[in-house]
Write a protein that holds these residues in place. Structure first.
Motif, PDB file in Angstrom:
ATOM      1  N   TYR A 481      -4.436   1.893 -10.701  1.00 56.81           N
ATOM      2  CA  TYR A 481      -3.346   2.533  -9.971  1.00 56.81           C
ATOM      3  C   TYR A 481      -2.019   2.116 -10.577  1.00 56.81           C
ATOM      4  CZ  TYR A 481      -0.523   4.299  -6.158  1.00 56.81           C
ATOM      5  OH  TYR A 481       0.383   5.007  -5.437  1.00 56.81           O
ATOM      6  N   ALA A 482      -1.115   3.061 -10.766  1.00 59.57           N
ATOM      7  CA  ALA A 482       0.243   2.788 -11.228  1.00 59.57           C
ATOM      8  C   ALA A 482       1.212   3.180 -10.128  1.00 59.57           C
ATOM      9  CB  ALA A 482       0.546   3.562 -12.506  1.00 59.57           C
ATOM     10  N   LEU A 589      -0.419  -1.513 -14.536  1.00 50.85           N
ATOM     11  CA  LEU A 589      -1.527  -0.958 -13.775  1.00 50.85           C
ATOM     12  C   LEU A 589      -2.123  -2.015 -12.855  1.00 50.85           C
ATOM     13  CD1 LEU A 589      -3.375   1.006 -16.596  1.00 50.85           C
ATOM     14  CD2 LEU A 589      -2.135   2.029 -14.670  1.00 50.85           C
ATOM     15  N   MET A 590      -2.724  -1.554 -11.780  1.00 44.25           N
ATOM     16  CA  MET A 590      -3.461  -2.403 -10.861  1.00 44.25           C
ATOM     17  C   MET A 590      -4.859  -1.827 -10.702  1.00 44.25           C
ATOM     18  SD  MET A 590      -0.429  -2.889  -8.042  1.00 44.25           S
ATOM     19  CE  MET A 590       0.139  -1.198  -8.310  1.00 44.25           C
ATOM     20  N   ALA A 591      -5.835  -2.710 -10.607  1.00 50.14           N
ATOM     21  CA  ALA A 591      -7.214  -2.246 -10.454  1.00 50.14           C
ATOM     22  C   ALA A 591      -7.430  -1.641  -9.079  1.00 50.14           C
ATOM     23  CB  ALA A 591      -8.172  -3.415 -10.674  1.00 50.14           C
ATOM     24  N   ASP A 592      -8.241  -0.567  -9.007  1.00 53.83           N
ATOM     25  CA  ASP A 592      -8.603   0.080  -7.742  1.00 53.83           C
ATOM     26  C   ASP A 592     -10.022   0.603  -7.897  1.00 53.83           C
ATOM     27  OD1 ASP A 592      -8.756   1.334  -5.317  1.00 53.83           O
ATOM     28  OD2 ASP A 592      -7.250   2.861  -5.752  1.00 53.83           O
ATOM     29  N   ASP A 596      -9.345   4.188  -3.525  1.00 56.13           N
ATOM     30  CA  ASP A 596      -8.838   4.564  -2.205  1.00 56.13           C
ATOM     31  C   ASP A 596      -7.324   4.445  -2.087  1.00 56.13           C
ATOM     32  OD1 ASP A 596      -8.567   1.826  -2.287  1.00 56.13           O
ATOM     33  OD2 ASP A 596      -9.660   1.427  -0.421  1.00 56.13           O
ATOM     34  N   GLY A 597      -6.636   4.155  -3.213  1.00 55.22           N
ATOM     35  CA  GLY A 597      -5.184   4.007  -3.179  1.00 55.22           C
ATOM     36  C   GLY A 597      -4.721   2.615  -2.851  1.00 55.22           C
ATOM     37  N   LEU A 598      -5.664   1.709  -2.526  1.00 58.45           N
ATOM     38  CA  LEU A 598      -5.333   0.316  -2.238  1.00 58.45           C
ATOM     39  C   LEU A 598      -5.737  -0.534  -3.437  1.00 58.45           C
ATOM     40  CD1 LEU A 598      -6.731   0.070   1.419  1.00 58.45           C
ATOM     41  CD2 LEU A 598      -4.395   0.621   0.689  1.00 58.45           C
ATOM     42  N   PRO A 599      -4.782  -1.149  -4.156  1.00 52.91           N
ATOM     43  CA  PRO A 599      -5.125  -1.963  -5.324  1.00 52.91           C
ATOM     44  C   PRO A 599      -6.094  -3.083  -4.958  1.00 52.91           C
ATOM     45  CG  PRO A 599      -2.761  -1.563  -5.235  1.00 52.91           C
ATOM     46  CD  PRO A 599      -3.326  -1.076  -3.932  1.00 52.91           C
ATOM     47  N   ASP A 600      -6.987  -3.416  -5.879  1.00 58.12           N
ATOM     48  CA  ASP A 600      -8.013  -4.427  -5.619  1.00 58.12           C
ATOM     49  C   ASP A 600      -7.410  -5.764  -5.204  1.00 58.12           C
ATOM     50  OD1 ASP A 600      -9.838  -2.524  -6.307  1.00 58.12           O
ATOM     51  OD2 ASP A 600     -10.360  -3.406  -8.247  1.00 58.12           O
ATOM     52  N   ASN A 601      -6.356  -6.198  -5.912  1.00 59.90           N
ATOM     53  CA  ASN A 601      -5.800  -7.513  -5.573  1.00 59.90           C
ATOM     54  C   ASN A 601      -5.145  -7.498  -4.189  1.00 59.90           C
ATOM     55  OD1 ASN A 601      -3.768  -5.866  -6.608  1.00 59.90           O
ATOM     56  ND2 ASN A 601      -2.573  -7.584  -7.409  1.00 59.90           N
ATOM     57  N   ALA A 610     -12.289  -7.071  -3.127  1.00 64.15           N
ATOM     58  CA  ALA A 610     -11.531  -6.016  -3.794  1.00 64.15           C
ATOM     59  C   ALA A 610     -11.755  -4.648  -3.171  1.00 64.15           C
ATOM     60  CB  ALA A 610     -11.884  -5.973  -5.272  1.00 64.15           C
ATOM     61  N   THR A 611     -12.786  -4.513  -2.358  1.00 63.02           N
ATOM     62  CA  THR A 611     -13.053  -3.230  -1.689  1.00 63.02           C
ATOM     63  C   THR A 611     -13.181  -3.424  -0.178  1.00 63.02           C
ATOM     64  OG1 THR A 611     -15.437  -3.498  -2.068  1.00 63.02           O
ATOM     65  CG2 THR A 611     -14.188  -2.267  -3.721  1.00 63.02           C
ATOM     66  N   GLY A 612     -12.590  -4.495   0.334  1.00 69.55           N
ATOM     67  CA  GLY A 612     -12.795  -4.864   1.731  1.00 69.55           C
ATOM     68  C   GLY A 612     -11.988  -4.064   2.732  1.00 69.55           C
ATOM     69  N   GLY A 613     -10.933  -3.396   2.320  1.00 66.79           N
ATOM     70  CA  GLY A 613     -10.105  -2.644   3.257  1.00 66.79           C
ATOM     71  C   GLY A 613     -10.386  -1.157   3.198  1.00 66.79           C
ATOM     72  N   GLU A 614     -10.314  -0.506   4.350  1.00 67.75           N
ATOM     73  CA  GLU A 614     -10.454   0.949   4.401  1.00 67.75           C
ATOM     74  C   GLU A 614      -9.080   1.568   4.580  1.00 67.75           C
ATOM     75  OE1 GLU A 614     -13.229   2.360   7.231  1.00 67.75           O
ATOM     76  OE2 GLU A 614     -14.774   0.891   6.689  1.00 67.75           O
ATOM     77  N   ALA A 615      -8.765   2.537   3.718  1.00 68.60           N
ATOM     78  CA  ALA A 615      -7.415   3.099   3.713  1.00 68.60           C
ATOM     79  C   ALA A 615      -7.024   3.683   5.065  1.00 68.60           C
ATOM     80  CB  ALA A 615      -7.304   4.161   2.626  1.00 68.60           C
ATOM     81  N   ALA A 616      -7.965   4.333   5.774  1.00 68.07           N
ATOM     82  CA  ALA A 616      -7.630   5.038   7.018  1.00 68.07           C
ATOM     83  C   ALA A 616      -7.732   4.151   8.250  1.00 68.07           C
ATOM     84  CB  ALA A 616      -8.536   6.252   7.182  1.00 68.07           C
ATOM     85  N   ALA A 617      -8.196   2.906   8.081  1.00 71.61           N
ATOM     86  CA  ALA A 617      -8.356   2.020   9.230  1.00 71.61           C
ATOM     87  C   ALA A 617      -7.031   1.351   9.587  1.00 71.61           C
ATOM     88  CB  ALA A 617      -9.419   0.972   8.931  1.00 71.61           C
ATOM     89  N   ASP A 618      -6.866   1.041  10.880  1.00 71.59           N
ATOM     90  CA  ASP A 618      -5.679   0.325  11.353  1.00 71.59           C
ATOM     91  C   ASP A 618      -6.128  -1.069  11.762  1.00 71.59           C
ATOM     92  OD1 ASP A 618      -3.373  -0.619  12.487  1.00 71.59           O
ATOM     93  OD2 ASP A 618      -3.262   0.874  14.088  1.00 71.59           O
ATOM     94  N   ALA A 619      -6.136  -1.980  10.804  1.00 74.70           N
ATOM     95  CA  ALA A 619      -6.736  -3.301  11.008  1.00 74.70           C
ATOM     96  C   ALA A 619      -6.042  -4.110  12.095  1.00 74.70           C
ATOM     97  CB  ALA A 619      -6.725  -4.083   9.686  1.00 74.70           C
ATOM     98  N   ASP A 620      -4.724  -3.971  12.242  1.00 75.59           N
ATOM     99  CA  ASP A 620      -4.004  -4.798  13.211  1.00 75.59           C
ATOM    100  C   ASP A 620      -3.580  -4.029  14.460  1.00 75.59           C
ATOM    101  OD1 ASP A 620      -2.067  -3.240  12.097  1.00 75.59           O
ATOM    102  OD2 ASP A 620      -0.871  -4.882  11.270  1.00 75.59           O
ATOM    103  N   GLY A 621      -3.972  -2.751  14.572  1.00 78.89           N
ATOM    104  CA  GLY A 621      -3.718  -1.982  15.768  1.00 78.89           C
ATOM    105  C   GLY A 621      -2.255  -1.698  16.057  1.00 78.89           C
TER     106      GLY A 621
END
Length: 720
Positions: A481-482, A589-592, A596-601, A610-621
């Protein structure tokens, strides 16, 4: 014992074999290495004996040293002699070694790194600058040239102006006899091989083309320009740019020891120019007798600098694919600070291309008036210039990078292709945009190289990848991702198998064996690597097609659109020996991995992988999903971390109206818009700023608004 980080996973790691299998493979490799070294040693001894006999039969001393250059007969080719000669003509600042050497956060000085130095004699082992860090591997006398080279690499700085690039590095010193066989024996073929060399310096080479000899020279016995090519009155056998048997031999050495990178002086051939009407000499029998003539450029070989306007003037081994060939420039220093505007090419430094059009030299370094050790006394020093000096300037700087990598990843080591790619990738471009045949890829920048290694170790794995292609894995793709905040640069390098050698003049047959290809595909289309034109060496580099001659390829996108990019490494044709390891470096560049649009780091930092987050999720509400949190630059695990206006400041009134300054926290690759209204219910917000791109982080509203209040809001999106 050193402690450090585990190397980041790239997702394309080579497969590990079982321990027993590795043991047998290592044993076989050792046997093969010993056999190749013995074969090379026997060949070198035979060639040297034949050449010495040739010289003695003609009453010629086989070695000559006038205190400025040393010349020695090494071999015969077609009955004509080949002679080795040294390449003589505030270096740390120029390569930014001073910003890494004993300087936070790097704090390295070359300790634990052993550099091989092959030269016309031995580095002076008891010079005060070395302590006990120099070991003479050959029983030969200390030599001024070798000692100067060794000091440029590793002098401790007892005399401050003579401080070497890596002042705690050790040196294994060899003379240039049997260099091939000694390199085979000493070179590192894997990580974790105590005593094996990862670096070496070679500031010498065969005389080719014109050579100015003084009357004391034992071969010529007369002053003037002497032609050391074939007797034909053209350049057909000057050996400039050729991929000949000697060039091929060094590629074979590195290919079989892929953790060993030789640094080679490009040569000082470009100003070897006879003047019109001067007396010049030819040797019909290869050096026994000389025929003189009055130089006439229309019928005699052009001067090495006049021939092809100075291009194609790198002799012999400097044209090898797998080594690092170093040209010479002036100091990049003004008032003690690095200044690229002060850099200029030195008049003697040889230029590319190789005959097949490959980019040579690879880089440049300081070769102008270097102050270093001399062998006349244990506290003696001298000032010398030449690519003989620029090569150890680069080699010693690289020793700091080898040291730093070992600090970050104890027991690990960079492949030669990785170290070469790292130096090329981070070099400062000089001359024409992109690579050229004068400066190569530019001036070495040790600081930028160290920063790339630090970024890699801190969890951005796309910065450095070591992987391979094979018959079962013919293509690798990396999704990155850039954010559009700066240029994108991708560099691919591999240690190629030795090609077919030739003594043909200006052979255009590529020396490349395994033809790997690099391309980057993204929002702006498909981007191809740089390549240069042998037919038009002064033309700017192009980047519109595959590069089929170089084993270093680089894609550069100066103004990338934000979004996902795919780096593809594949190959054309069959791979010799079935596999090809390569090194891949990136900037901007950043690894993805999951696209999903969220860089691995970023995901790893907040969601443990590196793949632990879901782009559409609201982790903190807090009402914003993870993708929105990434775009805004907020913490997706903290509901109190939200994007908004950081401050609104009312300034001194102008024309009765107080201007308001709206401030926010700006992020790279983002676009911001500021809106205003005077009534939250009855008047919609209007855009008063237009698009504001990073690093802008404030907007001054100086328009006089009429109403009951002043309300502002701001939005953020990725720059597209």
């Amino acid at each position: 014992m050193k402690t450090g980080r585990t190397r980041p996973s790239t997702g394309f790691q080579p497969l590990e074999a079982a321990g027993l299998a590795l043991f047998f493979l290592a044993a076989q490799a050792m046997a093969d290495r010993s056999s190749r070294a013995q074969e090379a040693a026997g060949r070198a001894a035979l060639e040297k004996a034949e050449a010495q006999a040739w010289a003695w039969q003609r009453g010629i001393e086989p070695r000559f040293d006038d205190g400025g250059n040393v010349i020695e007969i090494m071999a015969l080719r077609n009955g004509r002699p080949l002679f080795n000669t040294t390449f003589n003509k505030n270096a740390a600042i120029s390569t930014t070694a001073n910003a890494v050497r004993n300087t936070a956060p790097f704090g390295v000085d070359g300790a634990g790194v052993v550099v091989g130095v092959w030269d016309g004699g031995s580095v002076m082992t008891n010079h005060q600058e070395f302590g006990n860090r120099v070991v003479a591997q050959d029983v030969v006398s200390a030599h001024y040239h070798a000692s100067h080279v060794g000091g440029t690499i590793a002098a401790s700085g007892i005399v401050t102006n003579a401080l070497g690039m890596a002042p705690s590095a050790a040196i294994d010193s060899y003379d240039w006899n049997s260099d091939d066989s000694e390199m085979i024996s000493a070179a590192a073929s894997a990580a974790g091989q105590p005593g094996k060399l990862h670096l070496s310096n070679h500031s010498y080479g065969y005389i080719s083309g014109w050579y100015y000899a003084y009357w004391t020279n034992p071969w010529t016995r007369r002053s003037g320009y002497h032609w050391w090519g074939d007797i034909h009155e053209d350049e057909a056998e000057a050996a400039f740019g050729q991929y000949n048997t000697y060039t091929r031999s060094w590629d074979s050495i590195v290919y079989n020891a892929p953790y060993f990178l030789p640094f080679k002086a490009a040569g000082n051939e470009r100003n070897d120019n006879p003047t019109e009407g001067s007396k010049v000499y030819y040797s019909p029998d290869g050096g026994t007798t000389w025929t003189n003539a009055i130089y006439d450029a229309s019928i005699h070989p052009g001067g090495d600098g006049a021939y092809k306007n100075g291009y194609d003037s790198i002799p012999y081994r400097g044209n090898a694919k797998n080594i690092l060939t170093v040209g010479a420039v002036t100091d990049a220093v003004v008032d003690g600070e690095r200044a690229l505007t002060n850099v200029s090419l030195l008049g003697f430094t040889s230029w590319g291309p190789a005959d097949d059009g490959r980019i040579k030299p690879d880089i440049v370094a300081n070769g102008d008036q270097l102050y270093s050790c001399n062998q006349t006394a244990t506290n003696a020093y001298a000032t010398r210039s030449g690519t003989s000096m620029s090569s150890p300037n680069a080699c010693g700087s690289a020793a700091l990078l080898v040291d730093y990598y070992d600090d970050l990843f104890p027991g690990g080591a960079m492949r030669a292709s990785t170290l070469k790619a790292l130096i090329i990738h981070t070099a400062d471009d000089l001359g024409r945009p992109g690579p050229d045949y004068q400066f190569g890829w530019g001036l070495m920048n040790t600081l930028k190289a160290g920063q790339l290694l630090a970024d890699y170790s801190n969890g951005n794995p796309v910065r450095l990848t070591e992987a391979k292609l094979s018959s079962t894995n013919e293509s690798n793709a990396y999704v990155c991702y850039a954010d559009g905040s700066g240029p994108v640069r991708v560099t691919l390098c591999w240690t190629d198998p030795p090609g077919a050698s030739t003594w043909e003049h200006d052979s255009r047959t590529p020396a490349l064996v395994n033809d790997l290809d690099l391309k980057v595909t993204g929002p702006g289309g498909t981007f191809h690597p740089f390549q240069l034109s042998y037919e038009d060496p002064e033309a700017n580099a192009t980047a519109h097609a595959k590069n089929q001659v170089d084993n270093v390829e680089q894609v550069y996108i100066g103004f990338p659109e934000s979004g996902h990019y795919t780096i593809t490494v594949d190959h054309e044709g069959a791979l010799q020996n079935g596999t090809q390891h390569y090194s891949l470096l990136t900037s901007g560049l950043m690894a993805d991995q999951d696209g999903d649009g969220l860089p691995d780091n970023w995901e790893a930092g907040f969601f443990a992988s590196a793949t632990g987050g879901e782009a559409a999720a609201d982790a903190d509400g807090d009402g914003y999903d993870n993708l929105a949190e990434y775009i805004a630059g907020t913490d997706p695990t903290d509901p109190a971390s939200v994007f908004g206006i950081a401050a609104v400041e009312s300034l001194q009134p102008v024309d009765g109206h107080p201007p308001f300054v709206v401030e926010w926290n700006s992020m790279p690759g983002r676009v911001y818009n500021v809106y205003w209204t005077y009534h939250l219910k009855y008047l919609p917000f209007s855009n008063i700023s237009g698009e504001l791109r990073w690093p802008i982080n404030s907007f001054t509203d100086s328009v006089e608004h009429v109403g009951f209040g002043q309300y502002y809001k701001i939005d953020v999106r990725m720059d597209d």
